[in-house]
Design a protein around this motif. Structure first.
Motif, PDB file in Angstrom:
ATOM      1  N   ARG A  45       0.833  -1.207   0.000  1.00 43.73           N
ATOM      2  CA  ARG A  45       0.000   0.000   0.000  1.00 43.73           C
ATOM      3  C   ARG A  45       0.872   1.265   0.000  1.00 43.73           C
ATOM      4  NH1 ARG A  45      -3.047  -0.769   4.543  1.00 43.73           N
ATOM      5  NH2 ARG A  45      -4.167  -2.342   3.370  1.00 43.73           N
ATOM      6  N   CYS A  46       1.921   1.271   0.814  1.00 45.58           N
ATOM      7  CA  CYS A  46       2.814   2.432   0.878  1.00 45.58           C
ATOM      8  C   CYS A  46       3.556   2.638  -0.443  1.00 45.58           C
ATOM      9  CB  CYS A  46       3.811   2.272   2.025  1.00 45.58           C
ATOM     10  SG  CYS A  46       3.070   2.425   3.656  1.00 45.58           S
ATOM     11  N   LEU A  47       4.036   1.553  -1.057  1.00 46.83           N
ATOM     12  CA  LEU A  47       4.715   1.663  -2.350  1.00 46.83           C
ATOM     13  C   LEU A  47       3.761   2.215  -3.409  1.00 46.83           C
ATOM     14  CD1 LEU A  47       6.751  -1.668  -2.371  1.00 46.83           C
ATOM     15  CD2 LEU A  47       7.710   0.643  -2.323  1.00 46.83           C
ATOM     16  N   GLN A  48       2.514   1.758  -3.393  1.00 45.64           N
ATOM     17  CA  GLN A  48       1.521   2.253  -4.345  1.00 45.64           C
ATOM     18  C   GLN A  48       1.231   3.737  -4.131  1.00 45.64           C
ATOM     19  OE1 GLN A  48      -1.491  -0.719  -3.472  1.00 45.64           O
ATOM     20  NE2 GLN A  48      -1.062  -1.802  -5.381  1.00 45.64           N
ATOM     21  N   ASP A  49       1.414   4.212  -2.897  1.00 45.90           N
ATOM     22  CA  ASP A  49       1.208   5.630  -2.580  1.00 45.90           C
ATOM     23  C   ASP A  49       2.454   6.470  -2.843  1.00 45.90           C
ATOM     24  OD1 ASP A  49      -1.417   5.218  -1.875  1.00 45.90           O
ATOM     25  OD2 ASP A  49      -1.022   5.111   0.282  1.00 45.90           O
ATOM     26  N   GLY A  50       3.537   5.841  -3.330  1.00 45.38           N
ATOM     27  CA  GLY A  50       4.733   6.587  -3.712  1.00 45.38           C
ATOM     28  C   GLY A  50       5.863   6.602  -2.708  1.00 45.38           C
ATOM     29  N   PHE A  51       5.699   5.928  -1.574  1.00 50.08           N
ATOM     30  CA  PHE A  51       6.788   5.865  -0.598  1.00 50.08           C
ATOM     31  C   PHE A  51       7.869   4.913  -1.096  1.00 50.08           C
ATOM     32  CE2 PHE A  51       3.144   7.250   1.837  1.00 50.08           C
ATOM     33  CZ  PHE A  51       3.681   8.259   2.623  1.00 50.08           C
ATOM     34  N   ARG A  52       9.125   5.172  -0.692  1.00 52.85           N
ATOM     35  CA  ARG A  52      10.249   4.326  -1.111  1.00 52.85           C
ATOM     36  C   ARG A  52      10.888   3.687   0.122  1.00 52.85           C
ATOM     37  NH1 ARG A  52      14.215   7.276  -4.834  1.00 52.85           N
ATOM     38  NH2 ARG A  52      14.873   5.123  -5.054  1.00 52.85           N
TER      39      ARG A  52
END
Length: 72
Positions: A45-52
Protein backbone atom coordinates in the motif's frame (compact mmCIF):
# COMPACT_ATOMS: atom_id res chain seq x y z
CA UNK A 1 24.92 -14.68 -3.04
CA UNK A 2 23.58 -12.26 -0.45
CA UNK A 3 25.66 -10.90 2.41
CA UNK A 4 24.73 -9.77 5.91
CA UNK A 5 24.43 -5.98 5.89
CA UNK A 6 23.73 -5.78 2.15
CA UNK A 7 21.19 -3.10 1.26
CA UNK A 8 18.48 -3.86 -1.28
CA UNK A 9 15.90 -1.75 -3.06
CA UNK A 10 12.27 -2.57 -2.26
CA UNK A 11 10.42 -2.30 -5.57
CA UNK A 12 6.78 -2.68 -6.58
CA UNK A 13 6.22 -4.82 -9.68
CA UNK A 14 2.67 -3.93 -10.76
CA UNK A 15 0.24 -6.73 -11.48
CA UNK A 16 -1.54 -7.15 -14.79
CA UNK A 17 -3.94 -9.53 -16.46
CA UNK A 18 -5.21 -10.94 -13.18
CA UNK A 19 -1.69 -11.36 -11.74
CA UNK A 20 -1.39 -9.51 -8.40
CA UNK A 21 1.38 -6.98 -7.72
CA UNK A 22 4.61 -8.25 -6.14
CA UNK A 23 7.09 -6.54 -3.83
CA UNK A 24 10.58 -7.42 -5.06
CA UNK A 25 13.96 -7.03 -3.38
CA UNK A 26 16.61 -5.92 -5.87
CA UNK A 27 20.30 -5.16 -5.88
CA UNK A 28 21.51 -1.75 -7.12
CA UNK A 29 22.08 -3.24 -10.59
CA UNK A 30 18.39 -4.26 -10.78
CA UNK A 31 18.93 -7.97 -10.15
CA UNK A 32 15.90 -9.43 -8.34
CA UNK A 33 17.10 -11.44 -5.33
CA UNK A 34 13.77 -12.18 -3.66
CA UNK A 35 10.42 -10.93 -2.55
CA UNK A 36 8.82 -9.62 0.59
CA UNK A 37 6.38 -11.83 2.50
CA UNK A 38 5.93 -10.34 5.99
CA UNK A 39 3.81 -7.17 6.30
CA UNK A 40 3.29 -7.37 2.56
CA UNK A 41 -0.08 -5.59 2.52
CA UNK A 42 1.22 -2.59 4.46
CA UNK A 43 4.38 -2.18 2.38
CA UNK A 44 2.49 -2.74 -0.87
CA UNK A 45 0.00 0.00 0.00
CA UNK A 46 2.81 2.43 0.88
CA UNK A 47 4.72 1.66 -2.35
CA UNK A 48 1.52 2.25 -4.34
CA UNK A 49 1.21 5.63 -2.58
CA UNK A 50 4.73 6.59 -3.71
CA UNK A 51 6.79 5.87 -0.60
CA UNK A 52 10.25 4.33 -1.11
CA UNK A 53 11.97 1.70 1.02
CA UNK A 54 15.27 -0.13 1.34
CA UNK A 55 15.90 -3.49 3.00
CA UNK A 56 19.01 -4.51 4.94
CA UNK A 57 19.91 -8.21 5.12
CA UNK A 58 20.01 -9.25 8.80
CA UNK A 59 20.10 -13.07 8.75
CA UNK A 60 20.63 -15.80 6.17
CA UNK A 61 19.59 -19.35 7.05
CA UNK A 62 19.62 -21.72 4.09
CA UNK A 63 17.17 -20.26 1.57
CA UNK A 64 15.44 -18.02 4.13
CA UNK A 65 16.60 -14.43 4.51
CA UNK A 66 15.46 -11.94 7.15
CA UNK A 67 15.60 -8.26 6.25
CA UNK A 68 14.81 -4.97 7.96
CA UNK A 69 12.70 -2.68 5.77
CA UNK A 70 12.98 1.05 6.36
CA UNK A 71 12.22 4.28 4.51
CA UNK A 72 14.70 5.17 1.78
Amino acid sequence: MLSIGERLDVVLRPGSGGVPPVVELRRNDGTVVGGLLDRLTEVLRCLQDGFRFVAEVLLISGGAVRVRVQPA
